[in-house]
Design an enzyme around this catalytic site. Structure first.
Site: not given
Length: 210
Positions: A85, A115, A142, A160, A180, A183
């Site tokens: 998208n 960096h 998103g 998202a 994280k 499940r």
């Protein structure tokens, strides 16, 4: 014999981004991106051709919604049936590999660039990149950010707004900052969505293949 800055960059070692060869290649990418991002929607075939010129590899079926941004393009390799998208950003100073049947929500960012933590080293213009790998059948929601060196396993879903700083195992649902695993995807998930598909087919009289 000393290696070129591009060779060092692709080897995921310290390099100077202001190297003339790299600056030239980055400028070429920017010119292709400008043309791609300025095209009207009816020029779909031209958009696809520009992406082929820009990217290291694409499958037969792919679509990136403008605007799209990347560093070089040539270091990004995309499989079959890819969709991104609007406002995707690929900082591909190191290799980005995206598998088949992958979907990105809006404003997904893949950052291979890194960096040095030491300011004296950073301030002389040295930087580095670490590869990003995204497996087959992955969906990134998103505003997901994938950080340097991360691998996301096949079939996983990233919620998202997540910032993915470490590898995500296959068949995972993962969210958060840092991201994280909540499940694993399981047989109940598959049974539910297969039943939803069958309901759709029954109502619409249409067949959707795997």
């Amino acid at each position: 014999m000393a290696r070129t800055q591009k060779q060092r960059m692709l080897a995921q070692e310290l390099y100077i981004a202001a190297d003339p060869t790299l600056k030239k290649e980055a400028k070429q990418a920017k010119m292709l991106l400008h043309r791609f991002n300025q095209l009207a929607p009816e020029h779909f075939s031209k958009q696809q051709e520009l992406l082929k010129q820009l990217l290291g590899k694409v499958g037969q079926n792919y679509y990136i919604e403008p605007p799209f941004y990347c560093d070089y393009g040539q270091n990004t390799y995309i499989g079959e049936n890819f969709y991104a998208n609007t406002n995707a950003i690929f900082l591909d100073v190191a290799k980005i590999t995206i598998g088949d049947n992958v979907m990105f929500g809006p404003r997904v960012s893949l950052y291979t660039a890194g960096h040095p933590l030491d300011p004296d080293v950073r301030n002389i213009g040295l930087e580095f990149g670490k590869e990003i790998k995204i497996g087959d059948n992955v969906w990134l929601g998103g505003n997901v950010v994938v950080c340097p060196g991360v691998t996301i396993g096949a079939n996983s879903v990233i919620g998202a707004g997540s910032v993915v700083t470490k590898d995500i195992a296959k068949n995972s649902i993962a969210v958060g900052n840092p991201c994280k695993v909540l499940r694993k995807l399981n047989q109940k998930d598959r049974e539910y969505w297969q039943s939803q598909r069958q309901d759709y087919i029954a109502e619409m009289g249409a067949f959707i293949s795997d």
